[in-house]
Design a protein around this motif. Structure first.
Motif, PDB file in Angstrom:
ATOM      1  N   PHE A 134      19.931  15.632 -34.271  1.00  0.00           N
ATOM      2  CA  PHE A 134      20.347  15.857 -32.883  1.00  0.00           C
ATOM      3  C   PHE A 134      19.505  15.008 -31.931  1.00  0.00           C
ATOM      4  O   PHE A 134      18.397  14.579 -32.282  1.00  0.00           O
ATOM      5  CB  PHE A 134      20.217  17.347 -32.525  1.00  0.00           C
ATOM      6  N   GLU A 135      20.049  14.820 -30.720  1.00  0.00           N
ATOM      7  CA  GLU A 135      19.366  13.965 -29.739  1.00  0.00           C
ATOM      8  C   GLU A 135      17.977  14.477 -29.368  1.00  0.00           C
ATOM      9  O   GLU A 135      17.109  13.703 -29.014  1.00  0.00           O
ATOM     10  CB  GLU A 135      20.220  13.880 -28.465  1.00  0.00           C
ATOM     11  N   ASP A 136      17.797  15.809 -29.480  1.00  0.00           N
ATOM     12  CA  ASP A 136      16.496  16.354 -29.078  1.00  0.00           C
ATOM     13  C   ASP A 136      15.493  16.382 -30.235  1.00  0.00           C
ATOM     14  O   ASP A 136      14.406  16.931 -30.097  1.00  0.00           O
ATOM     15  CB  ASP A 136      16.683  17.772 -28.500  1.00  0.00           C
ATOM     16  N   ALA A 137      15.844  15.764 -31.349  1.00  0.00           N
ATOM     17  CA  ALA A 137      14.946  15.793 -32.511  1.00  0.00           C
ATOM     18  C   ALA A 137      13.772  14.836 -32.298  1.00  0.00           C
ATOM     19  O   ALA A 137      13.903  13.843 -31.586  1.00  0.00           O
ATOM     20  CB  ALA A 137      15.707  15.382 -33.757  1.00  0.00           C
ATOM     21  N   PRO A 138      12.628  15.122 -32.921  1.00  0.00           N
ATOM     22  CA  PRO A 138      11.541  14.131 -32.907  1.00  0.00           C
ATOM     23  C   PRO A 138      11.966  12.969 -33.817  1.00  0.00           C
ATOM     24  O   PRO A 138      11.983  13.117 -35.045  1.00  0.00           O
ATOM     25  CB  PRO A 138      10.356  14.914 -33.490  1.00  0.00           C
ATOM     26  N   ILE A 139      12.321  11.842 -33.199  1.00  0.00           N
ATOM     27  CA  ILE A 139      13.023  10.794 -33.955  1.00  0.00           C
ATOM     28  C   ILE A 139      12.170  10.171 -35.069  1.00  0.00           C
ATOM     29  O   ILE A 139      12.646   9.976 -36.183  1.00  0.00           O
ATOM     30  CB  ILE A 139      13.573   9.693 -33.004  1.00  0.00           C
ATOM     31  N   ASP A 140      10.912   9.881 -34.773  1.00  0.00           N
ATOM     32  CA  ASP A 140      10.073   9.256 -35.816  1.00  0.00           C
ATOM     33  C   ASP A 140       9.948  10.156 -37.039  1.00  0.00           C
ATOM     34  O   ASP A 140      10.055   9.720 -38.181  1.00  0.00           O
ATOM     35  CB  ASP A 140       8.672   8.934 -35.283  1.00  0.00           C
ATOM     36  N   GLN A 141       9.757  11.443 -36.759  1.00  0.00           N
ATOM     37  CA  GLN A 141       9.628  12.419 -37.846  1.00  0.00           C
ATOM     38  C   GLN A 141      10.953  12.510 -38.609  1.00  0.00           C
ATOM     39  O   GLN A 141      10.975  12.559 -39.841  1.00  0.00           O
ATOM     40  CB  GLN A 141       9.285  13.766 -37.212  1.00  0.00           C
ATOM     41  N   ALA A 142      12.053  12.490 -37.860  1.00  0.00           N
ATOM     42  CA  ALA A 142      13.368  12.577 -38.499  1.00  0.00           C
ATOM     43  C   ALA A 142      13.626  11.370 -39.389  1.00  0.00           C
ATOM     44  O   ALA A 142      14.146  11.506 -40.505  1.00  0.00           O
ATOM     45  CB  ALA A 142      14.465  12.694 -37.443  1.00  0.00           C
ATOM     46  N   VAL A 143      13.204  10.195 -38.923  1.00  0.00           N
ATOM     47  CA  VAL A 143      13.431   8.990 -39.736  1.00  0.00           C
ATOM     48  C   VAL A 143      12.641   9.087 -41.046  1.00  0.00           C
ATOM     49  O   VAL A 143      13.138   8.735 -42.114  1.00  0.00           O
ATOM     50  CB  VAL A 143      13.096   7.705 -38.937  1.00  0.00           C
TER      51      VAL A 143
END
Ligand code: NAP
Ligand code: MG
Length: 514
Positions: free
Chosen positions: A303-312
């Motif tokens: 989702f857009e509110d996710a911590p992106i670096d962690q998600a990657v």
């Protein structure tokens, strides 16, 4: 290497001449990531000269290593080098019959009569021996199956020991596992496992069955039998009574003979959905109990509110862990539109840093594909993705000349009807799609014949609970991925199978309750 240098690197279109494991890559829309010089580490190979490989591995029946009736053997090779490691006995229906008879004798005379606390002691002993020999077993697992030493040493082997420890603890507490009811063992369990986590799958099957008082006949996968035979040596060392565990090696025919044997009470199978369906037919109309742990096509939802670096990082471990040879791999990525570009950019940068090569090197991130057959399957599905119009982004990691390899890759421009969105690739290839609303994410995530696992990435706890309750998946990870623990149940919905392994739930398939 400083990060800005990575950014300057080129993305080039693959041309007709570039080959992938000897195949001409389809030129259309394939983009090859070339970051030039990688972050360089000196080679750090794990020692393996002390490993005692036997030239031949026999069957393990009645506590002894015995030659197969057919006199036939097949080669087990190292998929990273294509070198033959050893010969493995090929069991046929006659050997299966001996193994089942030996398991039945051990069940009647010893194991079902033994108090739970005594059975538990054997399991603890086995768990400790696995821990003692874990480095050697990890190296063997890596040599025979192609997975990186980092994973076999730090994930597989600790979990293998943990499963035996965990179920050892249940052996004398079954009355607490099923309060107010009496749990009795079923008898002889036939257990068939795949090649992606050879020892771990053996542990998932054997530990709960033995804790509950059953005896076992285990069939490992053809390409990865060696560590199961070393586990048999541990059973001997632990003085596990003869016949309590029997290990029969061979290919699909051997597994079929085990399933068809009339004196088996329970079949536990982990493998492909196609073979799982055959097994369902084979046991229909018999008294055999069946549990199936089959394939998957998990969605990792960002989702857009996710911590992106962690998600990657979660996406990376979700799909590239164990070369994507993971039934619950996050092989579909659903990204909310607003962060699509950011996620793709980071993913692209990140896969270019993954090191592909010698699985025995402690720095390697992506090891060898388990077999030529599996590599062909991956290439065929990737070709289908290109033909159906998706765009492939692929790391340009230099692949070793010998062995079976596939670079970390992902597809964009994937639609739900593409084969790469529906079928299990079982390799390091991710299919990326987008969504706008949570409802669309749920619908897309559930839109496959499978239902094994999923991942959700968001900083809203309420969103996690809302999504999780609507996903048809046995396991859903939130803000993490591919985390395993023996206390936690695992299993699927729909064509991912039925029954649960792990945790207290994992005892249920091995007992009759009254
Ligand atoms: P597979 O072809 O179904 O093989 C699994 C096991 O079944 C192997 O030991 C195989 O022997 C044996 N077998 C093959 N044909 C048989 C038959 N007709 N009767 C009885 N046994 C038979 O699967 P795979 O390709 O090795 O493994 C990958 C699959 O396993 C993937 O689909 C993956 O998702 C699934 N998997 C699921 C889980 C889970 O927990 N849900 C875990 C791991 C893997 P040979 O290999 O020696 O021929
Ligand atoms: Mg092998």
């Amino acid at each position: 290497m400083p990060r800005k240098n990575l950014r300057r690197s080129a993305i080039v279109v693959l041309d007709q001449e570039k080959t992938l494991n000897g195949r001409v890559a389809v030129p259309l829309r394939a983009r090859h990531l070339d970051f030039g010089e990688k972050w360089s580490y000196a080679p750090a190979p794990e020692a393996h000269d002390y490993i005692k490989l036997q030239p031949r591995y026999q069957l393990f029946i009645g506590g002894k290593f015995v030659a197969p009736r057919s006199g036939k053997y097949f080669a087990s090779i190292n998929p990273a080098t294509e070198e033959k490691l050893a010969e493995i006995a090929e069991a046929d229906a006659r050997d299966i019959d001996l193994a089942v008879k030996s398991a039945r004798r051990a069940y009647k005379n010893v194991w079902s009569k033994m108090p739970g606390r005594e059975r538990g002691k054997f399991l603890y002993r086995i768990a400790r021996l696995i821990q003692e020999k874990s480095r050697e077993l990890a190296v063997l697992e890596t040599m025979d199956g192609g997975k990186t030493i980092k994973e076999s040493r730090d994930i597989d082997l600790p979990l293998v020991a943990a499963h035996f420890f965990y179920y050892a603890g249940w052996a004398d507490k079954l009355e607490y596992a099923f309060p107010g009811r009496t749990a009795r063992p079923l008898g002889v369990a036939g257990q068939i496992i795949p090649w992606n986590f050879p020892l771990l799958m053996a542990a998932w099957k054997l530990a709960p069955a033995l804790a509950c008082g059953n005896t076992c006949v285990l069939k490992p996968a053809e390409t990865t039998s060696i560590t199961a035979m070393h586990l048999a040596q541990i059973f001997q060392e632990a003085e596990l009574p003869d016949g309590v565990v029997n290990i029969v090696t061979g290919a699909g025919e051997t597994g079929k003979a085990l399933v068809d044997h009339s004196d088996i009470n329970k079949i536990a199978f982990t493998g492909s959905t196609s073979v799982g369906k055959l097994l369902t037919q084979a046991v229909a109309g018999t008294n055999k109990r069946l549990t199936l742990e089959l394939g998957g096509k998990a969605a990792n939802i960002i989702f857009e509110d996710a911590p992106i670096d962690q998600a990657v990082e979660g996406i990376i471990s979700g799909i590239y862990f164990n070369q994507g040879h993971v039934c619950c791999a996050g092989s579909r990525l659903l990204v909310q539109e607003g962060v699509f570009r950011a996620v793709i950019r980071k993913l692209r940068d990140r896969i270019a840093t993954l090191r592909v090569g010698n699985p025995l090197d402690k720095n390697t991130d992506i090891g060898a594909i388990n077999s030529r057959m599996q590599l062909d399957k991956i290439c065929e599905l990737v070709d289908s993705g290109l033909q159906q119009g998706a765009e492939l982004v692929q790391s340009s990691a230099k692949l070793p000349a010998k062995g079976y390899w596939y670079p970390p890759s992902f597809f964009t421009g994937v639609t739900a009807s593409h084969r790469i969105a529906q079928e299990e690739i079982f390799g390091p290839v991710l299919s990326v799609m987008t969504f706008r609303t949570p409802e669309e994410a749920i619908e897309r995530a559930n839109n496959t014949p499978y239902g094994l696992s999923a991942g959700v990435w968001t900083d809203k706890g309420s969103k996690i609970f809302k999504i999780v309750s609507k996903l048809r998946a046995g396991v859903v990870w939130a803000n993490t991925y591919n985390k395993f623990d023996p206390t936690s149940p695992f299993g699927g919905y729909k064509e991912s199978g039925f029954g649960r392994e792990g945790g207290r739930h994992g005892l249920l398939p091995y007992v009759a309750l009254s």
